[in-house]
Design a protein around this motif. Structure first.
Motif, PDB file in Angstrom:
ATOM      1  N   LEU A 113       0.836  -1.204   0.000  1.00 38.09           N
ATOM      2  CA  LEU A 113       0.000   0.000   0.000  1.00 38.09           C
ATOM      3  C   LEU A 113       0.870   1.253   0.000  1.00 38.09           C
ATOM      4  O   LEU A 113       0.563   2.244  -0.682  1.00 38.09           O
ATOM      5  CB  LEU A 113      -0.928   0.003   1.214  1.00 38.09           C
ATOM      6  N   SER A 305      -3.896  -1.961  -5.264  1.00 39.45           N
ATOM      7  CA  SER A 305      -4.223  -1.549  -3.893  1.00 39.45           C
ATOM      8  C   SER A 305      -5.699  -1.791  -3.591  1.00 39.45           C
ATOM      9  O   SER A 305      -6.052  -2.204  -2.481  1.00 39.45           O
ATOM     10  CB  SER A 305      -3.877  -0.069  -3.692  1.00 39.45           C
ATOM     11  N   ILE A 309      -6.980  -4.280  -0.597  1.00 36.20           N
ATOM     12  CA  ILE A 309      -7.863  -3.865   0.500  1.00 36.20           C
ATOM     13  C   ILE A 309      -9.136  -4.707   0.527  1.00 36.20           C
ATOM     14  O   ILE A 309      -9.620  -5.083   1.604  1.00 36.20           O
ATOM     15  CB  ILE A 309      -8.202  -2.361   0.364  1.00 36.20           C
ATOM     16  N   TRP A 318      -8.770  -5.438   7.755  1.00 36.99           N
ATOM     17  CA  TRP A 318      -8.972  -4.010   7.472  1.00 36.99           C
ATOM     18  C   TRP A 318     -10.431  -3.668   7.769  1.00 36.99           C
ATOM     19  O   TRP A 318     -11.320  -4.497   7.564  1.00 36.99           O
ATOM     20  CB  TRP A 318      -8.645  -3.720   5.995  1.00 36.99           C
ATOM     21  N   SER A 337     -12.494   5.184  -0.409  1.00 37.36           N
ATOM     22  CA  SER A 337     -11.661   5.648   0.709  1.00 37.36           C
ATOM     23  C   SER A 337     -10.178   5.453   0.421  1.00 37.36           C
ATOM     24  O   SER A 337      -9.355   6.332   0.701  1.00 37.36           O
ATOM     25  CB  SER A 337     -12.051   4.903   1.992  1.00 37.36           C
ATOM     26  N   ILE A 338      -9.825   4.312  -0.164  1.00 36.34           N
ATOM     27  CA  ILE A 338      -8.420   4.041  -0.485  1.00 36.34           C
ATOM     28  C   ILE A 338      -7.961   4.916  -1.646  1.00 36.34           C
ATOM     29  O   ILE A 338      -6.816   5.399  -1.675  1.00 36.34           O
ATOM     30  CB  ILE A 338      -8.220   2.547  -0.810  1.00 36.34           C
ATOM     31  N   ASN A 339      -8.841   5.143  -2.605  1.00 35.96           N
ATOM     32  CA  ASN A 339      -8.491   5.974  -3.753  1.00 35.96           C
ATOM     33  C   ASN A 339      -8.048   7.366  -3.301  1.00 35.96           C
ATOM     34  O   ASN A 339      -6.992   7.865  -3.711  1.00 35.96           O
ATOM     35  CB  ASN A 339      -9.694   6.092  -4.691  1.00 35.96           C
ATOM     36  N   LEU A 342      -4.789   7.316  -1.169  1.00 33.17           N
ATOM     37  CA  LEU A 342      -3.611   7.237  -2.038  1.00 33.17           C
ATOM     38  C   LEU A 342      -3.359   8.569  -2.732  1.00 33.17           C
ATOM     39  O   LEU A 342      -2.208   9.002  -2.878  1.00 33.17           O
ATOM     40  CB  LEU A 342      -3.792   6.136  -3.084  1.00 33.17           C
ATOM     41  N   LEU A 428      -0.279   2.286   8.482  1.00 32.94           N
ATOM     42  CA  LEU A 428      -1.124   1.242   7.890  1.00 32.94           C
ATOM     43  C   LEU A 428      -1.078  -0.032   8.730  1.00 32.94           C
ATOM     44  O   LEU A 428      -2.099  -0.696   8.925  1.00 32.94           O
ATOM     45  CB  LEU A 428      -0.653   0.945   6.459  1.00 32.94           C
TER      46      LEU A 428
END
Length: 650
Positions: A113, A305, A309, A318, A337-339, A342, A428
């Motif tokens: 990540l 990624s 996730i 997670w 959320s991850i987008n 990042l 993380l």
């Protein structure tokens, strides 16, 4: 499933797709690898000698051979989890062998990540910096941030159409890499001596800056992990065959850059050998192509990624987050959320470091940690497959030592960017570790009772018309692995908290299995027509839409005449109207009276903070909130017998 298997066969289309999906990261490493090595050499005050050039190139060639070809292409790709690869797929294959294996799995996942944050930053910056060769006044940072923001904005719309263009573009990219390098190799064939590993050993043994140089050499193999993690998209055979072409083109390009360095022994850093071997009339076109290749590399890391996730969520590593499916293409997912996490991370990296040369320390360390984690898990996998112990010992010794040496080299850049990787990774890791451990703590306090002790009570309650009907079909999600057990809190909810009369009580259990795409279920009629249990066995890549899965099973049971869900209300029954459904979810909370160690209480407090930021309980299971009741229950019931009170006389 069959479609998935056929997609992985060795085909021309599969080879082209693998070029576009797998090799973006490692394919853009020539943009910065030799520059990183010889900036180190130049700053140490050493002259650029043929021995140093040949030694550095030999290190690159044999690192690509040992790390990428042997470890990943020949060995790690054998760890095939029903066609899928990646750090969590590998963990799923071995997790039952030892509980501690979750540590390297989480470590590797967090490092990947972190890599997803650093890859777009360094690759796009390296590509755009090529403009400064011809236009020194160009401000790189605003252009890079603009490209990065655009890249993350388009993720929500899906990338299936763009993805189909990646293969031909990367084929062209690698062809150009090879052609540029070849024109310089022809100018000095002595550069081919770098194929001899002697020069690598000589450099490492004699050069006082060997560790620093190794930190730069390691950058040539960034992206090797993608060969394994993308196995499910491309197939083992397509990756193995396409790697022959990719590796050949990369080595030729590195050799060409090496010839340029031999021709410029006064090199003192600053210039990028990659762009120096490009003929000036084609420089702008090459910058454009390099930028596209960098975007493709970034896209691969971003989608990787998302997949990582989604697997972590289903493996309970997670917090539950929203996962969207922007297109019908297999494997196309979008995690908002991850987008944006990042995206913010990439912008932060660009603003902090400004130049790609400053990002190299952070980049190498992220990949290094992933490699070490993979080595540990692959060794355990080899043991489960009864590989001879001497072969496992050789594998662990060779790659453990090699990667620890590289780690030492990357740690020399700790203060020059490496600390950023560790900070990101630590943040993380804290999330994954707390989520994992808190679940273990909570499960320790779950009390199970024998469900058959309550059969008669449940059956009588279902028929007791003095109790208001709660729902026609009442559904509880249970964590009990055996049909003979049930959480005491579910019994408490049905019988005591608010007696809940229903025509049929359902218990639904979801078990995440080690295979990626399993979708099986089993039905047990505990009390015929009154208490039914459904056990789902879902792969770690299957979306857990419990509402839809449950209704699908009920429809099949009704169709087969195994259950009658017709409403028992007189006015509805004569019209054969189906009864209503209601899910009851039990949400555990930490009571202030709970007796836990400081470590466990801290973990749980952190867990509840994360839980508030994650999806609600019903959304996490894919349930329609209009059919759900959430009941809060304490993690631990306080026993009044443990409290001492003295009654005072009146």
């Amino acid at each position: 499933m069959s479609e998935h298997k056929s997609f992985n066969k060795l085909t021309a289309g599969g080879l082209l797709i693998s070029l576009g999906i797998v090799y973006g990261d490692i394919g853009t490493s020539p943009l910065y690898t030799l520059r990183a090595i010889f900036n180190t050499v130049a700053h140490s005050g050493q002259a650029i000698t043929p021995l140093i050039v040949l030694g550095a190139l030999s290190c690159i060639i044999w690192t690509l051979t040992l790390q990428t070809t042997v470890k990943y292409v020949l060995i790690t790709l054998r760890a095939d989890n029903k066609g899928e690869g990646g750090i969590f797929s590998l963990y799923s294959l071995v997790r039952k062998k030892a509980k501690w294996l979750v540590v390297p799995a989480i470590l590797g996942g967090c490092a990947m990540l972190a890599d997803g944050i650093i890859t777009p930053s360094i690759t796009v910056t390296s590509a755009i910096e090529g403009l400064q060769v011809k236009f020194p006044w160009v401000q790189v940072t605003p252009i890079v941030i603009g490209i990065i923001v655009f890249l993350f904005v388009i993720q929500q719309f899906g990338t299936s159409l763009v993805g189909k263009l990646f293969g031909p573009i990367m084929f062209f990219w690698f062809g150009i890499l090879g052609a540029l390098g070849f024109t310089y190799v022809l100018q000095d064939l002595s550069i081919l001596k770098a194929l001899n590993p002697y020069y690598a050993f000589h450099l490492l043994i004699t050069n006082p800056e060997a560790l620093l140089i190794l930190g730069g050499v390691f950058l040539c193999t960034t992206g090797a992990e993608a060969l394994y993690s993308d196995m499910g998209h491309c197939g083992r055979d397509n990756i193995r065959v396409s790697w022959i072409f990719v590796k050949t083109m990369l080595i030729i390009n590195y050799l060409g850059q090496g010839v340029w360095l031999l021709q410029h022994p006064d090199y003192n850093g600053g210039l990028n050998p990659f762009y120096e071997i490009v003929p000036e009339p084609y420089l702008i076109a090459m910058v454009a192509l390099a930028t596209i290749a960098a975007i493709i590399a970034s896209q691969a890391m971003i989608t990787g990624s998302f997949t990582l996730i989604s697997e972590a969520v289903r493996l309970n590593l997670w917090p539950k987050v929203r996962i969207n499916y922007p297109s019908n293409e297999k494997g196309q997912i979008y995690v908002p959320s991850i987008n944006w996490l990042l995206c913010v991370g990439c912008i932060g990296i660009v603003l902090i470091f400004k130049k790609s040369v400053n990002m190299e320390g952070a980049y190498g360390l992220a990949i290094n940690l992933t490699f070490l984690a993979t080595t540990i898990l692959v060794a355990v996998y080899m043991w489960t497959k009864r590989v001879p112990k001497y072969a496992i010992a050789i594998f662990v010794s060779v790659y453990g030592l090699l990667e620890l040496v590289f780690l030492a080299g990357n740690m020399t850049k700790f203060l020059h960017g490496g600390f950023v990787t560790l900070l990101i990774g630590a943040a993380l890791f804290s999330v994954m570790w707390s989520w994992y451990v808190s679940r273990k703590i909570k499960n320790r306090f779950v009390k199970y009772v024998e469900i058959d002790d309550y059969y008669s009570i449940i059956e009588e309650l279902s028929k007791d018309e003095s109790v208001p009907k709660y729902s026609s079909q009442l559904v509880y999600l249970t964590s009990a692995n055996f049909k003979t057990e049930i959480e005491s809190k579910i019994i408490y909810s049905i019988i005591q908290k608010e007696p809940k009369r229903a025509d049929i009580y359902w218990l639904v259990h979801v078990d995440v299995v080690d295979e990626p795409y399993t979708s099986d279920y089993k039905v047990e009629f505990l009390i015929p027509g009154k208490l039914i249990r459904i056990d789902f066995k879902l792969g770690f890549r299957v979306e857990q839409k419990v509402n839809l899965l449950y209704r699908k099973v009920v429809e099949e049971l009704v169709k087969n005449g195994e259950v009658d869900i017709t409403s028992q209300y007189t006015s509805l029954k004569k019209h054969k109207i189906a009864g209503d459904f209601r899910f009851v979810l039990l949400e555990k909370h930490l009571s202030k009276f709970t007796s836990l160690s400081l470590y466990e209480r801290s973990i749980l407090e952190y867990y509840y903070v994360l839980n508030k930021l994650s999806l609600s309980l019903e959304s996490g299971f894919g349930l329609d909130s209009s059919y759900v009741n959430v009941e809060k229950v304490p993690l631990i019931f306080v026993n009044p017998d443990d409290i001492e009170l003295n009654r005072l006389p009146v």
